[in-house]
Design a protein around this motif. Sequence first.
Motif, PDB file in Angstrom:
ATOM      1  N   UNK A 289      37.564  24.438  28.247  1.00 41.52           N
ATOM      2  CA  UNK A 289      39.112  24.655  28.544  1.00 41.52           C
ATOM      3  C   UNK A 289      39.881  23.259  28.259  1.00 41.52           C
ATOM      4  N   UNK A 290      39.068  22.158  28.193  1.00 33.57           N
ATOM      5  CA  UNK A 290      39.917  20.758  27.713  1.00 33.57           C
ATOM      6  C   UNK A 290      40.204  20.700  26.325  1.00 33.57           C
ATOM      7  N   UNK A 291      39.514  21.460  25.371  1.00 34.96           N
ATOM      8  CA  UNK A 291      39.868  21.654  23.951  1.00 34.96           C
ATOM      9  C   UNK A 291      41.159  22.296  23.723  1.00 34.96           C
ATOM     10  N   UNK A 292      42.278  21.671  23.959  1.00 33.49           N
ATOM     11  CA  UNK A 292      43.599  22.262  23.710  1.00 33.49           C
ATOM     12  C   UNK A 292      43.924  22.182  22.032  1.00 33.49           C
ATOM     13  N   UNK A 293      43.083  21.408  21.363  1.00 36.28           N
ATOM     14  CA  UNK A 293      43.350  20.903  19.940  1.00 36.28           C
ATOM     15  C   UNK A 293      42.830  22.178  18.989  1.00 36.28           C
ATOM     16  N   UNK A 294      41.808  22.651  19.037  1.00 38.18           N
ATOM     17  CA  UNK A 294      41.303  23.718  18.102  1.00 38.18           C
ATOM     18  C   UNK A 294      40.926  24.736  18.931  1.00 38.18           C
ATOM     19  N   UNK A 295      41.498  26.049  18.675  1.00 39.06           N
ATOM     20  CA  UNK A 295      40.973  27.201  19.303  1.00 39.06           C
ATOM     21  C   UNK A 295      40.593  28.429  18.509  1.00 39.06           C
ATOM     22  N   UNK A 296      40.361  27.947  17.118  1.00 42.11           N
ATOM     23  CA  UNK A 296      39.844  29.032  16.107  1.00 42.11           C
ATOM     24  C   UNK A 296      38.883  28.465  15.505  1.00 42.11           C
ATOM     25  N   UNK A 297      37.999  29.257  14.848  1.00 38.60           N
ATOM     26  CA  UNK A 297      36.980  28.605  13.909  1.00 38.60           C
ATOM     27  C   UNK A 297      37.519  28.194  12.438  1.00 38.60           C
ATOM     28  N   UNK A 298      38.300  28.908  11.898  1.00 39.27           N
ATOM     29  CA  UNK A 298      38.926  28.879  10.799  1.00 39.27           C
ATOM     30  C   UNK A 298      40.105  28.096  10.806  1.00 39.27           C
ATOM     31  N   UNK A 299      40.487  26.941  10.171  1.00 39.84           N
ATOM     32  CA  UNK A 299      41.831  26.343  10.454  1.00 39.84           C
ATOM     33  C   UNK A 299      42.154  26.246   8.892  1.00 39.84           C
ATOM     34  N   UNK A 300      43.617  26.015   8.665  1.00 36.08           N
ATOM     35  CA  UNK A 300      44.066  25.462   7.400  1.00 36.08           C
ATOM     36  C   UNK A 300      43.953  23.920   7.380  1.00 36.08           C
ATOM     37  N   UNK A 301      43.938  23.412   6.145  1.00 34.84           N
ATOM     38  CA  UNK A 301      43.726  21.991   6.167  1.00 34.84           C
ATOM     39  C   UNK A 301      44.737  21.357   5.076  1.00 34.84           C
ATOM     40  N   UNK A 302      45.427  20.057   5.472  1.00 37.35           N
ATOM     41  CA  UNK A 302      45.883  19.518   4.174  1.00 37.35           C
ATOM     42  C   UNK A 302      45.392  18.130   4.311  1.00 37.35           C
ATOM     43  N   UNK A 303      45.338  17.666   3.034  1.00 36.21           N
ATOM     44  CA  UNK A 303      44.752  16.390   2.966  1.00 36.21           C
ATOM     45  C   UNK A 303      45.491  15.463   1.884  1.00 36.21           C
ATOM     46  N   UNK A 304      46.281  14.480   2.317  1.00 40.71           N
ATOM     47  CA  UNK A 304      47.046  13.427   1.411  1.00 40.71           C
ATOM     48  C   UNK A 304      46.172  12.077   1.250  1.00 40.71           C
ATOM     49  N   UNK A 305      46.323  11.404   0.237  1.00 40.52           N
ATOM     50  CA  UNK A 305      45.451  10.244   0.227  1.00 40.52           C
ATOM     51  C   UNK A 305      46.210   9.263  -1.074  1.00 40.52           C
ATOM     52  N   UNK A 306      46.079   8.025  -0.685  1.00 40.50           N
ATOM     53  CA  UNK A 306      46.524   6.937  -1.789  1.00 40.50           C
ATOM     54  C   UNK A 306      45.109   6.420  -2.071  1.00 40.50           C
ATOM     55  N   UNK A 307      44.950   6.627  -3.420  1.00 39.85           N
ATOM     56  CA  UNK A 307      43.679   5.931  -3.914  1.00 39.85           C
ATOM     57  C   UNK A 307      43.628   4.923  -5.048  1.00 39.85           C
ATOM     58  N   UNK A 308      42.861   3.898  -4.743  1.00 32.28           N
ATOM     59  CA  UNK A 308      42.696   2.820  -5.911  1.00 32.28           C
ATOM     60  C   UNK A 308      41.043   2.827  -6.348  1.00 32.28           C
ATOM     61  N   UNK A 309      41.200   3.032  -7.696  1.00 31.88           N
ATOM     62  CA  UNK A 309      39.813   3.153  -8.513  1.00 31.88           C
ATOM     63  C   UNK A 309      39.694   2.007  -9.320  1.00 31.88           C
ATOM     64  N   UNK A 310      38.575   1.374  -9.230  1.00 36.22           N
ATOM     65  CA  UNK A 310      38.447  -0.008 -10.441  1.00 36.22           C
ATOM     66  C   UNK A 310      36.868   0.224 -10.890  1.00 36.22           C
ATOM     67  N   UNK A 311      36.726  -0.067 -12.324  1.00 39.14           N
ATOM     68  CA  UNK A 311      35.670   0.191 -12.831  1.00 39.14           C
ATOM     69  C   UNK A 311      34.502  -0.957 -12.429  1.00 39.14           C
ATOM     70  N   UNK A 312      33.545  -0.554 -12.275  1.00 43.04           N
ATOM     71  CA  UNK A 312      32.489  -1.494 -11.849  1.00 43.04           C
ATOM     72  C   UNK A 312      31.554  -1.358 -13.133  1.00 43.04           C
ATOM     73  N   UNK A 313      31.159  -0.303 -13.849  1.00 44.23           N
ATOM     74  CA  UNK A 313      30.473  -0.323 -15.182  1.00 44.23           C
ATOM     75  C   UNK A 313      31.300   0.645 -15.909  1.00 44.23           C
TER      76      UNK A 313
END
Length: 308
Positions: free
Chosen positions: A81-105
């Motif tokens: 009952x303390x889990x007021x964060x997630x109440x269903x098995x399936x959830x939508x997700x949104x992902x944002x990210x700033x990435x830096x990629x540098x060549x090693x080989x």
Amino acid sequence: MELNLQRQTNGSEPWHAWYRYPKVGLALVYYDYHNPMLGRSYAATAYINKSFWRTRRQELNFRIGTGVGYFPVRYNPDTNHKNTIVSSALNATIQTRLEYDVALTQHLGLLLGLGLNHYSNGATTKPNFGVNLPTVVLGLNYHQQRPFRPLSTAPPPEPTDIGHTFWNLSSSVGWKQRNTTDHRRYWVNSVTLAVGRRINRKSSLVVGAEGFYDRSLLAQIQDTAQADSRLPDVKKAGVHVGHELLFGRLAFVSHLGVYVYNPYKSNNFYYERLGLKYHFTNRVFGSVDLKVHGGSADVVECRVGVRL
């Protein structure tokens, strides 16, 4: 942990060049929260990765994606009952990210990034505070080809419908839970008529009118109303302005609307909508939208429509 499979667009479609050849991909994401209340989560996210700066050995990218997350451990009124964060098995997700990629080989790259992962069920089940995960990323990228070379350097053709006006007629269905004590799901419907105009290669602007019928509001009124009282109408009508960011047949939709008919004041006078829209043919489209009131999810809308 995260595993990504991504493809570099190469100019085979005109929109590739309009966005300077982004990458498109699929991410499989696993989190262990080290908390028995939350447990673990698993997600699959489709995304687009846009380069802002690219040299032979380095890239700076911004990535945004959406998908579905699965939580084996979730809210239970008896055992969790303390889990007021997630109440269903399936959830939508949104992902944002700033990435830096540098060549090693020649083929291997070091990946550094800062991101945010969000999980929510869009109020289909309550409680639903959702999960927000600021993330520091460290990983490796394998590049089949570096540096990137497009198929052609010729300018892509301009869309033929720039400056043209169109009409959209659509209807949506969604469902939601009213509160944690009422476990029933209530249907939510809408009908929308919108007029739009494509203003350039990447954007269309729309203006529309729509009506809503949320059956959970009727149950909410009936809980508190006196037996002989006259119930207010729970139907609502609104007008909205919006923008569509175009990627070929796919579009990212954002709307801002206000209610012009709202007898039962159950929420703010305005609403927002974010969604993904896909044209199956030149006439028929579908979309999945999240309708929001002041930053709080109201309902996930599954929409189908025709372009006139």
